[in-house]
Scaffold this active site. Sequence first.
Site, PDB file in Angstrom:
ATOM      1  CB  SER A   1      36.996  31.310  44.939  1.00 26.92           C
ATOM      2  OG  SER A   1      36.802  32.278  45.919  1.00 26.92           O
ATOM      3  CB  ALA A   2      35.626  27.990  41.426  1.00 25.77           C
TER       4      ALA A   2
ATOM      5  CD  GLU B   1      31.392  38.292  38.947  1.00 27.52           C
ATOM      6  OE1 GLU B   1      31.609  37.066  39.017  1.00 27.52           O
ATOM      7  OE2 GLU B   1      30.635  38.889  39.745  1.00 27.52           O
ATOM      8  CB  ALA B   2      26.609  39.250  38.238  1.00 31.87           C
TER       9      ALA B   2
ATOM     10  CG  HIS C   1      32.920  28.406  55.386  1.00 31.85           C
ATOM     11  ND1 HIS C   1      33.552  27.979  56.540  1.00 31.85           N
ATOM     12  CD2 HIS C   1      33.587  29.517  54.987  1.00 31.85           C
ATOM     13  CE1 HIS C   1      34.542  28.797  56.821  1.00 31.85           C
ATOM     14  NE2 HIS C   1      34.585  29.749  55.909  1.00 31.85           N
TER      15      HIS C   1
HETATM   16  C1  LIG Z   1      32.389  37.406  54.149  1.00 31.67           C
HETATM   17  C2  LIG Z   1      33.058  36.118  53.808  1.00 31.67           C
HETATM   18  C3  LIG Z   1      34.158  35.700  54.548  1.00 31.67           C
HETATM   19  C4  LIG Z   1      34.780  34.500  54.225  1.00 31.67           C
HETATM   20  N1  LIG Z   1      35.952  34.189  54.839  1.00 31.67           N
HETATM   21  C5  LIG Z   1      36.656  33.133  54.397  1.00 31.67           C
HETATM   22  C6  LIG Z   1      37.974  32.911  54.849  1.00 31.67           C
HETATM   23  O1  LIG Z   1      38.533  33.697  55.609  1.00 31.67           O
HETATM   24  N2  LIG Z   1      38.622  31.803  54.389  1.00 31.67           N
HETATM   25  C7  LIG Z   1      38.038  30.928  53.529  1.00 31.67           C
HETATM   26  O2  LIG Z   1      38.658  29.907  53.215  1.00 31.67           O
HETATM   27  N3  LIG Z   1      36.795  31.127  53.069  1.00 31.67           N
HETATM   28  C8  LIG Z   1      36.120  32.237  53.442  1.00 31.67           C
HETATM   29  N4  LIG Z   1      34.907  32.496  52.899  1.00 31.67           N
HETATM   30  C9  LIG Z   1      34.339  31.529  51.952  1.00 31.67           C
HETATM   31  C10 LIG Z   1      35.000  31.555  50.574  1.00 31.67           C
HETATM   32  O3  LIG Z   1      35.414  32.854  50.214  1.00 31.67           O
HETATM   33  C11 LIG Z   1      33.998  31.011  49.574  1.00 31.67           C
HETATM   34  O4  LIG Z   1      33.602  29.730  49.980  1.00 31.67           O
HETATM   35  C12 LIG Z   1      34.562  30.895  48.172  1.00 31.67           C
HETATM   36  O5  LIG Z   1      35.018  32.141  47.754  1.00 31.67           O
HETATM   37  C13 LIG Z   1      33.466  30.378  47.233  1.00 31.67           C
HETATM   38  O6  LIG Z   1      33.974  30.327  45.934  1.00 31.67           O
HETATM   39  P1  LIG Z   1      32.993  30.072  44.704  1.00 31.67           P
HETATM   40  O7  LIG Z   1      33.840  30.158  43.500  1.00 31.67           O
HETATM   41  O8  LIG Z   1      32.213  28.852  44.962  1.00 31.67           O
HETATM   42  O9  LIG Z   1      31.965  31.284  44.757  1.00 31.67           O
HETATM   43  P2  LIG Z   1      32.235  32.843  44.688  1.00 31.67           P
HETATM   44  O10 LIG Z   1      33.654  33.164  44.986  1.00 31.67           O
HETATM   45  O11 LIG Z   1      31.203  33.487  45.538  1.00 31.67           O
HETATM   46  O12 LIG Z   1      32.030  33.192  43.158  1.00 31.67           O
HETATM   47  C14 LIG Z   1      30.784  33.196  42.499  1.00 31.67           C
HETATM   48  C15 LIG Z   1      30.837  34.302  41.458  1.00 31.67           C
HETATM   49  O13 LIG Z   1      29.742  34.152  40.575  1.00 31.67           O
HETATM   50  C16 LIG Z   1      29.174  35.420  40.353  1.00 31.67           C
HETATM   51  N5  LIG Z   1      27.775  35.210  39.987  1.00 31.67           N
HETATM   52  C17 LIG Z   1      26.787  34.705  40.767  1.00 31.67           C
HETATM   53  N6  LIG Z   1      25.638  34.676  40.097  1.00 31.67           N
HETATM   54  C18 LIG Z   1      25.902  35.152  38.854  1.00 31.67           C
HETATM   55  C19 LIG Z   1      25.111  35.357  37.693  1.00 31.67           C
HETATM   56  N7  LIG Z   1      23.801  35.051  37.633  1.00 31.67           N
HETATM   57  N8  LIG Z   1      25.707  35.845  36.571  1.00 31.67           N
HETATM   58  C20 LIG Z   1      27.040  36.136  36.570  1.00 31.67           C
HETATM   59  N9  LIG Z   1      27.822  35.991  37.661  1.00 31.67           N
HETATM   60  C21 LIG Z   1      27.258  35.491  38.778  1.00 31.67           C
HETATM   61  C22 LIG Z   1      29.350  36.146  41.656  1.00 31.67           C
HETATM   62  O14 LIG Z   1      29.225  37.538  41.524  1.00 31.67           O
HETATM   63  C23 LIG Z   1      30.737  35.689  42.071  1.00 31.67           C
HETATM   64  O15 LIG Z   1      31.734  36.522  41.539  1.00 31.67           O
HETATM   65  C24 LIG Z   1      34.256  33.680  53.189  1.00 31.67           C
HETATM   66  C25 LIG Z   1      33.152  34.098  52.458  1.00 31.67           C
HETATM   67  C26 LIG Z   1      32.563  35.318  52.734  1.00 31.67           C
HETATM   68  C27 LIG Z   1      31.399  35.772  51.906  1.00 31.67           C
END
Ligand SMILES: Cc1cc2nc3c(=O)[nH]c(=O)nc-3n(C[C@H](O)[C@H](O)[C@H](O)COP(=O)(O)OP(=O)(O)OC[C@H]3O[C@@H](n4cnc5c(N)ncnc54)[C@H](O)[C@@H]3O)c2cc1C
Length: 540
Positions: free
Chosen positions: A16-17, A38-39, A479
């Site tokens: 997402s971020a 991205e993994a 979350h």
């Molecule tokens: C099943 C589910 C339902 C949800 N429903 C909702 C909803 O309806 N509404 C809402 O607002 N929020 C929802 N959320 C929460 C929301 O989607 C997350 O909080 C948000 O996407 C987090 O964003 P992020 O960028 O922090 O992490 P992520 O989007 O998880 O991104 C992290 C990325 O880093 C990558 N990564 C991790 N480790 C490594 C590594 N070692 N090397 C390379 N890449 C790596 C991962 O593969 C991933 O692509 C939900 C989450 C889930 C899992």
Amino acid sequence: MVIRGEYDYVIVGGGSAGCAVAARLAASAPDASVLVIEAGPDGRGVTQIVDPPLWPRLLGSSLDWGYWYAPSPAVAGRAIAVPRGKVLGGSSAINAMQWYRGDPAGYDAWEAAGAAGWSYASLLPYFRRSEDWEGGASEHRGAGGPLRVTRSRRPHPIALAMVDGAAELGLPRLDDPNSGDTWGAALANLNVSRGRRFSVVDGYLPAWAPPAAPGQVPVGAWLPAPPPPPNLTVTTGSLALRLGFDRPGTDGSRCTSVVHLVHGAMLETRAAREVILALGAFGTPELLIRSGIGDPAALRRLGVPVVSALAGVGQNLQDHPFVAGVHFRASQRLGLPRAGAGGAIINWRSRAAPHPDLHAFVVQGTQAAPHEAIRDGLSTGDVFAISPALMGSRSTGSLSVCSVAQAGPRAVEIRSGLLTEQADVDALVEAVDFIADLAGTRAYADLIDKPLTPAAGPGRLSRAEKVAFVREHCSTLFHPCGTAAMGAGPDAVVDPSLSVYGVCGLRVADASVIPVIPACNIQAPVVAIAERAADLILSA
Ligand SMILES: Cc1cc2nc3c(=O)[nH]c(=O)nc-3n(C[C@H](O)[C@H](O)[C@H](O)COP(=O)(O)OP(=O)(O)OC[C@H]3O[C@@H](n4cnc5c(N)ncnc54)[C@H](O)[C@@H]3O)c2cc1C
């Protein structure tokens, strides 16, 4: 694809971020080169990602990292699955598509916790900039931004009954829950466009998204994608293992590279300007610790040399607990699930809360909570849940790395902390009572045959039985956040410009920096953090 030895900006994690930061940097600094590591795979051709009601099938799939919260007495000794997207788009590609910012007070708490300049008012321009809200631009809403946001179409009768039933119980009907006023019931805002998921990949990196003909949910056959920006490279199937530093452990130590495994080959890719961590609430603290940034005693146990002593890495884990077992058998055929996790939400206040801290949504069948539903034999037939969640949870947990020989779920132990504060249990007991009252409204009279749990039925349970029910059925609303928290105190990991304390050239922009969990599903705040991160990086 050729991965060069050096890029100006290296973004680790394409979720997402990460997607949002990458797209903004590439567009605003056309002379700079940007790499996303991205993994997971790129997700093209995966029908379950695109077709909104199919998202629960992604849980436990190869596109889910498969993390678990460790067993804890506070949740009746159970381990709890906590899915995370392992695919370009990250968790936004597998989530339930709800788009909700929650109460503004939830962000003002960030500032109070030491994240100077991160009030709701200061984040509002970034919320607005990220959105393409179908209702058009207003003081609170954005239009023309990357992420399409729509009202739920053809809401299911069980969702409409939720709004009507809440009104019978005295809650206002909200036209738009994202307009600053959150107390009441509303049809949900969703990241859905023309019947298909609209993830951050669709919004920010459309060259990597699976395009579809208008009005169609594609099944396997994709139209040609637009060309990617020339200065942006995305490498999928690329696992980051550690960060590299110039003069590690000294004043002025600088993060200069990322070591990552690409299809069996170990690469070290240099960052001329900055490395930005966006691996999510579990991946980011894990990579920091593997790289020598964390609690010195823990680093010593792992045999990792200290680069920056930051005891807060992996601490302050927060999540929203919800009660997964409040099921009902419907008195009529429910048909196919619609609109992600149901099309309506309710926000209300527990007795102790000054702002709405309780939240509920409806879900059908297995979508209620796949693991619970299957265990309880409720995964088939015309069943649905009205699930209460605590959005003002106070309990905290932590993540620690057990082994640097592995990466991902096997390398960490995650103690969720869910329901370790009695106040959280009390609020959820109240919430279950409210759901039982809601189920008894005229709005649900023609829809509910019988409650499938005594907690929601006539005669109700004793207080002790309700507490046990909440602990036994507590799950995660998905979350997790807060594990590399922004702030100014000794436990803070990043400063208000998202820079990691004690090193140069390294920022975090993802759910880990959230100091206090806001009262909402956290996709919208994570995207707003990413939008602001891009500005902070570009103005450095
Ligand atoms: C099943 C589910 C339902 C949800 N429903 C909702 C909803 O309806 N509404 C809402 O607002 N929020 C929802 N959320 C929460 C929301 O989607 C997350 O909080 C948000 O996407 C987090 O964003 P992020 O960028 O922090 O992490 P992520 O989007 O998880 O991104 C992290 C990325 O880093 C990558 N990564 C991790 N480790 C490594 C590594 N070692 N090397 C390379 N890449 C790596 C991962 O593969 C991933 O692509 C939900 C989450 C889930 C899992």
